[in-house]
Design an enzyme around this catalytic site. Structure first.
Site, PDB file in Angstrom:
ATOM      1  N   ASP A  28       0.048  -4.629  27.128  1.00 44.25           N
ATOM      2  CA  ASP A  28      -1.124  -3.744  26.364  1.00 44.25           C
ATOM      3  C   ASP A  28      -2.230  -3.418  27.174  1.00 44.25           C
ATOM      4  O   ASP A  28      -2.877  -2.285  27.338  1.00 44.25           O
ATOM      5  CB  ASP A  28      -1.902  -4.896  25.264  1.00 44.25           C
ATOM      6  CG  ASP A  28      -0.869  -5.137  24.135  1.00 44.25           C
ATOM      7  OD1 ASP A  28       0.010  -4.264  23.978  1.00 44.25           O
ATOM      8  OD2 ASP A  28      -0.910  -5.918  23.164  1.00 44.25           O
ATOM      9  N   ARG A  75       8.066 -14.638  15.250  1.00 45.85           N
ATOM     10  CA  ARG A  75       7.845 -15.513  14.144  1.00 45.85           C
ATOM     11  C   ARG A  75       9.294 -15.909  13.214  1.00 45.85           C
ATOM     12  O   ARG A  75       9.595 -16.852  12.572  1.00 45.85           O
ATOM     13  CB  ARG A  75       6.980 -14.896  13.208  1.00 45.85           C
ATOM     14  CG  ARG A  75       5.593 -15.250  13.672  1.00 45.85           C
ATOM     15  CD  ARG A  75       4.294 -14.847  12.824  1.00 45.85           C
ATOM     16  NE  ARG A  75       4.365 -13.304  12.502  1.00 45.85           N
ATOM     17  CZ  ARG A  75       3.753 -12.462  13.128  1.00 45.85           C
ATOM     18  NH1 ARG A  75       3.131 -12.804  14.244  1.00 45.85           N
ATOM     19  NH2 ARG A  75       3.802 -11.192  12.795  1.00 45.85           N
TER      20      ARG A  75
END
Length: 213
Positions: free
Chosen positions: A72, A55
């Site tokens: 993950d 971001r």
């Protein structure tokens, strides 16, 4: 302008570091629980930083999102394989947990892509309200994901030691009591993931069939 190298974006470099730390953790899991858990948690901790970097630097990419999710899933799955070896009586539960985690995230991601979302974390206002909170509230997302990973990590450590005593209770046992409800809630959300994604795919199939008539 020269073509950007997506593979060398900062968030993706962090993702590669996560993979390296996870592999080191897997290597030490059979013999060195504290070393293994330290690298595992470090890999998980970096998960919070790659999103911030994406971001801040405007380097969010589809590849990065896929890399993040696959890291993950694979890390959790490999830890659960070790837990199945350490707790053979609970093997079926760990197998079900792995299957639910992988299936729910894959189908949810696939349905999001087919529907035109750039990321599986982009939920429209007509989506499931539980998933909307899960993906739009960063504190909720962090608490559930971190609590779930911490539960499995503590369960791994608990096989070797109760941990330092806090009063008359071992720290690892106490941590399991705290994180077990979070892990259970995360599993419930995975079921919601799976059901919602299946309904989305069925709706898309029905719409496609209607267009052909």
């Amino acid at each position: 302008m020269p073509e950007e190298n997506i593979f060398l974006f900062v968030p993706n470099l962090i993702g590669y570091a996560r993979i390296v730390f996870a592999i080191i953790s897997f290597y030490f899991m059979p013999c060195c629980p504290f070393t293994a858990s330290s690298f595992y948690l470090l890999s998980g901790l970096l998960d919070a930083f790659d999103g911030h970097a994406a971001r801040a630097l405007n380097q969010g990419t589809r590849f990065g999102a896929m890399l993040d999710m696959l890291t993950d899933r694979c890390a959790t799955m490999c830890l659960l394989v070790n837990l199945a070896l350490l707790y053979p009586r609970a093997t079926l539960l760990f197998q079900l947990s792995m299957s639910l985690d992988v299936a729910s995230h894959w189908l949810h991601l696939h349905s999001s892509v087919v529907r035109g979302s750039e990321s599986h974390k982009m939920i429209d206002l007509s989506g499931n309200p539980v998933l909307r909170i899960y993906y739009t509230s960063r504190p909720a997302l962090f608490t559930l994901c971190a609590g779930n990973e911490l539960f499995y990590c503590l369960l791994y450590l608990f096989n070797f030691s109760e941990g330092p005593l806090v009063g008359s209770v071992g720290l690892f046992r106490m941590g399991l009591w705290v994180t077990a409800p979070i892990a259970l809630l995360k599993s419930v959300i995975s079921v919601i993931h799976l059901i919602t994604a299946a309904r989305n795919m069925a709706a898309l199939d029905a719409a496609d069939r209607a267009k052909k008539k």
